[in-house]
Design a protein around this motif. Sequence first.
Motif, PDB file in Angstrom:
ATOM      1  N   PRO A  44      -3.503  -9.040  -0.986  1.00 59.03           N
ATOM      2  CA  PRO A  44      -4.045  -8.390  -2.194  1.00 59.03           C
ATOM      3  C   PRO A  44      -5.379  -8.974  -2.662  1.00 59.03           C
ATOM      4  O   PRO A  44      -6.205  -8.248  -3.210  1.00 59.03           O
ATOM      5  N   ILE A  45      -5.615 -10.271  -2.471  1.00 55.65           N
ATOM      6  CA  ILE A  45      -6.826 -10.895  -3.006  1.00 55.65           C
ATOM      7  C   ILE A  45      -7.889 -11.096  -1.924  1.00 55.65           C
ATOM      8  O   ILE A  45      -8.954 -10.467  -1.950  1.00 55.65           O
ATOM      9  N   ILE A  46      -7.621 -11.954  -0.947  1.00 58.04           N
ATOM     10  CA  ILE A  46      -8.655 -12.324   0.024  1.00 58.04           C
ATOM     11  C   ILE A  46      -9.020 -11.150   0.926  1.00 58.04           C
ATOM     12  O   ILE A  46     -10.201 -10.790   1.071  1.00 58.04           O
ATOM     13  N   ASP A  47      -8.017 -10.530   1.557  1.00 55.14           N
ATOM     14  CA  ASP A  47      -8.290  -9.453   2.508  1.00 55.14           C
ATOM     15  C   ASP A  47      -8.998  -8.273   1.848  1.00 55.14           C
ATOM     16  O   ASP A  47     -10.047  -7.821   2.307  1.00 55.14           O
ATOM     17  N   GLN A  48      -8.426  -7.765   0.756  1.00 56.06           N
ATOM     18  CA  GLN A  48      -8.997  -6.570   0.135  1.00 56.06           C
ATOM     19  C   GLN A  48     -10.397  -6.817  -0.428  1.00 56.06           C
ATOM     20  O   GLN A  48     -11.300  -6.002  -0.241  1.00 56.06           O
ATOM     21  N   ASN A  49     -10.596  -7.945  -1.105  1.00 55.67           N
ATOM     22  CA  ASN A  49     -11.917  -8.224  -1.676  1.00 55.67           C
ATOM     23  C   ASN A  49     -12.968  -8.456  -0.593  1.00 55.67           C
ATOM     24  O   ASN A  49     -14.098  -7.968  -0.715  1.00 55.67           O
ATOM     25  N   LEU A  50     -12.606  -9.182   0.469  1.00 57.23           N
ATOM     26  CA  LEU A  50     -13.565  -9.429   1.544  1.00 57.23           C
ATOM     27  C   LEU A  50     -13.885  -8.143   2.305  1.00 57.23           C
ATOM     28  O   LEU A  50     -15.025  -7.955   2.747  1.00 57.23           O
ATOM     29  N   TYR A  51     -12.894  -7.272   2.456  1.00 56.65           N
ATOM     30  CA  TYR A  51     -13.140  -6.001   3.152  1.00 56.65           C
ATOM     31  C   TYR A  51     -14.152  -5.153   2.380  1.00 56.65           C
ATOM     32  O   TYR A  51     -15.102  -4.615   2.962  1.00 56.65           O
ATOM     33  N   PHE A  52     -13.955  -5.042   1.062  1.00 57.88           N
ATOM     34  CA  PHE A  52     -14.877  -4.249   0.251  1.00 57.88           C
ATOM     35  C   PHE A  52     -16.268  -4.877   0.201  1.00 57.88           C
ATOM     36  O   PHE A  52     -17.279  -4.172   0.243  1.00 57.88           O
ATOM     37  N   LEU A  53     -16.339  -6.211   0.120  1.00 63.33           N
ATOM     38  CA  LEU A  53     -17.637  -6.890   0.128  1.00 63.33           C
ATOM     39  C   LEU A  53     -18.333  -6.708   1.476  1.00 63.33           C
ATOM     40  O   LEU A  53     -19.544  -6.471   1.535  1.00 63.33           O
ATOM     41  N   GLY A  54     -17.562  -6.818   2.556  1.00 62.22           N
ATOM     42  CA  GLY A  54     -18.131  -6.602   3.881  1.00 62.22           C
ATOM     43  C   GLY A  54     -18.653  -5.194   4.043  1.00 62.22           C
ATOM     44  O   GLY A  54     -19.697  -4.966   4.682  1.00 62.22           O
ATOM     45  N   MET A  55     -17.963  -4.226   3.455  1.00 61.94           N
ATOM     46  CA  MET A  55     -18.404  -2.837   3.508  1.00 61.94           C
ATOM     47  C   MET A  55     -19.722  -2.659   2.746  1.00 61.94           C
ATOM     48  O   MET A  55     -20.594  -1.887   3.146  1.00 61.94           O
ATOM     49  N   LYS A  56     -19.881  -3.385   1.628  1.00 61.92           N
ATOM     50  CA  LYS A  56     -21.123  -3.298   0.863  1.00 61.92           C
ATOM     51  C   LYS A  56     -22.294  -3.883   1.644  1.00 61.92           C
ATOM     52  O   LYS A  56     -23.415  -3.375   1.569  1.00 61.92           O
ATOM     53  N   TYR A  57     -22.051  -4.959   2.388  1.00 60.83           N
ATOM     54  CA  TYR A  57     -23.109  -5.581   3.168  1.00 60.83           C
ATOM     55  C   TYR A  57     -23.473  -4.749   4.396  1.00 60.83           C
ATOM     56  O   TYR A  57     -24.590  -4.847   4.903  1.00 60.83           O
ATOM     57  N   THR A  58     -22.528  -3.970   4.888  1.00 58.59           N
ATOM     58  CA  THR A  58     -22.771  -3.171   6.094  1.00 58.59           C
ATOM     59  C   THR A  58     -22.613  -1.686   5.750  1.00 58.59           C
ATOM     60  O   THR A  58     -23.291  -1.184   4.871  1.00 58.59           O
ATOM     61  N   THR A  59     -21.753  -1.002   6.458  1.00 57.39           N
ATOM     62  CA  THR A  59     -21.432   0.403   6.179  1.00 57.39           C
ATOM     63  C   THR A  59     -19.934   0.590   6.352  1.00 57.39           C
ATOM     64  O   THR A  59     -19.240  -0.259   6.922  1.00 57.39           O
ATOM     65  N   ALA A  60     -19.434   1.721   5.892  1.00 57.72           N
ATOM     66  CA  ALA A  60     -18.003   2.013   6.034  1.00 57.72           C
ATOM     67  C   ALA A  60     -17.619   2.125   7.510  1.00 57.72           C
ATOM     68  O   ALA A  60     -16.547   1.688   7.923  1.00 57.72           O
ATOM     69  N   THR A  61     -18.512   2.714   8.315  1.00 55.82           N
ATOM     70  CA  THR A  61     -18.240   2.848   9.747  1.00 55.82           C
ATOM     71  C   THR A  61     -18.145   1.485  10.425  1.00 55.82           C
ATOM     72  O   THR A  61     -17.247   1.224  11.224  1.00 55.82           O
ATOM     73  N   PHE A  62     -19.086   0.601  10.095  1.00 54.86           N
ATOM     74  CA  PHE A  62     -19.081  -0.748  10.663  1.00 54.86           C
ATOM     75  C   PHE A  62     -17.822  -1.496  10.241  1.00 54.86           C
ATOM     76  O   PHE A  62     -17.188  -2.184  11.046  1.00 54.86           O
ATOM     77  N   ALA A  63     -17.433  -1.368   8.968  1.00 55.50           N
ATOM     78  CA  ALA A  63     -16.235  -2.038   8.458  1.00 55.50           C
ATOM     79  C   ALA A  63     -14.983  -1.539   9.174  1.00 55.50           C
ATOM     80  O   ALA A  63     -14.092  -2.330   9.520  1.00 55.50           O
ATOM     81  N   ALA A  64     -14.917  -0.225   9.398  1.00 57.31           N
ATOM     82  CA  ALA A  64     -13.765   0.352  10.096  1.00 57.31           C
ATOM     83  C   ALA A  64     -13.680  -0.170  11.532  1.00 57.31           C
ATOM     84  O   ALA A  64     -12.598  -0.473  12.039  1.00 57.31           O
ATOM     85  N   ALA A  65     -14.849  -0.277  12.180  1.00 56.78           N
ATOM     86  CA  ALA A  65     -14.877  -0.784  13.559  1.00 56.78           C
ATOM     87  C   ALA A  65     -14.396  -2.227  13.621  1.00 56.78           C
ATOM     88  O   ALA A  65     -13.593  -2.591  14.486  1.00 56.78           O
ATOM     89  N   MET A  66     -14.863  -3.065  12.712  1.00 52.03           N
ATOM     90  CA  MET A  66     -14.443  -4.471  12.676  1.00 52.03           C
ATOM     91  C   MET A  66     -12.963  -4.595  12.327  1.00 52.03           C
ATOM     92  O   MET A  66     -12.260  -5.454  12.849  1.00 52.03           O
ATOM     93  N   GLY A  67     -12.488  -3.724  11.443  1.00 53.25           N
ATOM     94  CA  GLY A  67     -11.098  -3.783  11.007  1.00 53.25           C
ATOM     95  C   GLY A  67     -10.102  -3.522  12.112  1.00 53.25           C
ATOM     96  O   GLY A  67      -8.926  -3.907  12.016  1.00 53.25           O
ATOM     97  N   ASN A  68     -10.557  -2.906  13.192  1.00 48.96           N
ATOM     98  CA  ASN A  68      -9.644  -2.563  14.276  1.00 48.96           C
ATOM     99  C   ASN A  68      -9.366  -3.706  15.244  1.00 48.96           C
ATOM    100  O   ASN A  68      -8.706  -3.502  16.268  1.00 48.96           O
ATOM    101  N   VAL A  69      -9.869  -4.903  14.934  1.00 50.33           N
ATOM    102  CA  VAL A  69      -9.467  -6.081  15.716  1.00 50.33           C
ATOM    103  C   VAL A  69      -8.120  -6.605  15.219  1.00 50.33           C
ATOM    104  O   VAL A  69      -7.571  -7.541  15.814  1.00 50.33           O
ATOM    105  N   LEU A  70      -7.582  -6.019  14.161  1.00 52.25           N
ATOM    106  CA  LEU A  70      -6.313  -6.476  13.577  1.00 52.25           C
ATOM    107  C   LEU A  70      -5.165  -6.517  14.582  1.00 52.25           C
ATOM    108  O   LEU A  70      -4.440  -7.522  14.647  1.00 52.25           O
ATOM    109  N   PRO A  71      -4.917  -5.459  15.393  1.00 56.85           N
ATOM    110  CA  PRO A  71      -3.800  -5.541  16.342  1.00 56.85           C
ATOM    111  C   PRO A  71      -3.910  -6.712  17.307  1.00 56.85           C
ATOM    112  O   PRO A  71      -2.911  -7.364  17.621  1.00 56.85           O
ATOM    113  N   ALA A  72      -5.136  -6.988  17.788  1.00 56.05           N
ATOM    114  CA  ALA A  72      -5.324  -8.093  18.733  1.00 56.05           C
ATOM    115  C   ALA A  72      -5.059  -9.438  18.072  1.00 56.05           C
ATOM    116  O   ALA A  72      -4.386 -10.305  18.643  1.00 56.05           O
TER     117      ALA A  72
END
Length: 364
Positions: A94-122
């Motif tokens: 709720p705190i670290i993951d969600q806040n860092l994801y939204f901040l990372g999206m602000k620094y980059t783009t939603a597409t870039f954030a989605a691409a990075m987020g898909n390393v989760l299964p690995a």
Amino acid sequence: MKKIQVSRENIQLLFVKAKPFLAVIFLQLGVAGLDIICKAALNEGMSSYVFVVYRHVIATVFIAPFALVLEKKIRPKMTTSVFAKIVLLSLLEPIIDQNLYFLGMKYTTATFAAAMGNVLPAITFIMACLFRLEKVKFTSKHSLAKMVGTLTTVTGAMIMTLVKGPHIHLPWNKEGLSNNNHSTQKGEISFHHSVTGAIMIAIGCLCWACFMILQVITLRAYPAELSLTAWICVLGAVEGGVVALIMENDKLAWSLKWDIKLLAVAYSGIICSGIAYYVQGVVLKERGPVFVTAFSPLSMVLVAVLSSFILSEQMYLGRVIGAIIIIMGLYLVIWGKKKDYNSPCNKEQEMQVNQSVDMNAQSC
């Protein structure tokens, strides 16, 4: 009469086996809806810190009554060890993951954030192996299928996000290509921002994977999924409130009106926190963290389909190829997990159904 009764019981048995799959698909549908609604709310100027707080306040109000009533008799005693694990759980996702994801999206783009987020299964697969929550034998074809399937879903997600290819004309999509090209140009980012954003999103994914692993461990000592969900949401709201008060100086950021911001808070709180944490806990208990996270790239497929209908976004060949690769990877993971799946809960349900079939057959 006998054939009809047996057939009915077979359908019931099939539903028991299909429940984990239906549950994780529901989770990804929820995430797909969140991606569309949340992006609209953030584009309207909503603070990501405030969004996280309100999201878990709504989730607490929604899930707490169910936990209090339905688990009144089965809720285990809270211990210091269990409470410490819950505090850590509420910090990780709720705190670290969600806040860092939204901040990372602000620094980059939603597409870039989605691409990075898909390393989760690995990441989850590696951590599950380290904590011995996942069985891996390099000589076993089922273990190899899980490893190859995990890598395949990640590859498919990356292709779907980063590879464009020719435009595919859809009969329900009447938007021109100029809008899409314009948004692509707007999405250009500097190297410094892309590195900063990538690091934030990667740390967020690591925290999300740790959350999955710790949730499995916590449920063994505190086997009450609804109560655990309520605790995570309560502490997430409190801890998120402290972070938001420190990071957000604008008092107007806390105001809500009857608009997309309120819809995003309500939707994410009820569906993506309240219900999702509970459903995820149930499936994690039965199938493990690798099974749950292997389906996470599926949300990209769902977002692409929903966006083409709702937002009239263009469909490209790269997205279609990536979606096909994701589905192939998911099939490999599911096939690999089939052998080492050993859930007492489902075995008991299957035995009950089989006994019912035999009794009904004898009575007929």
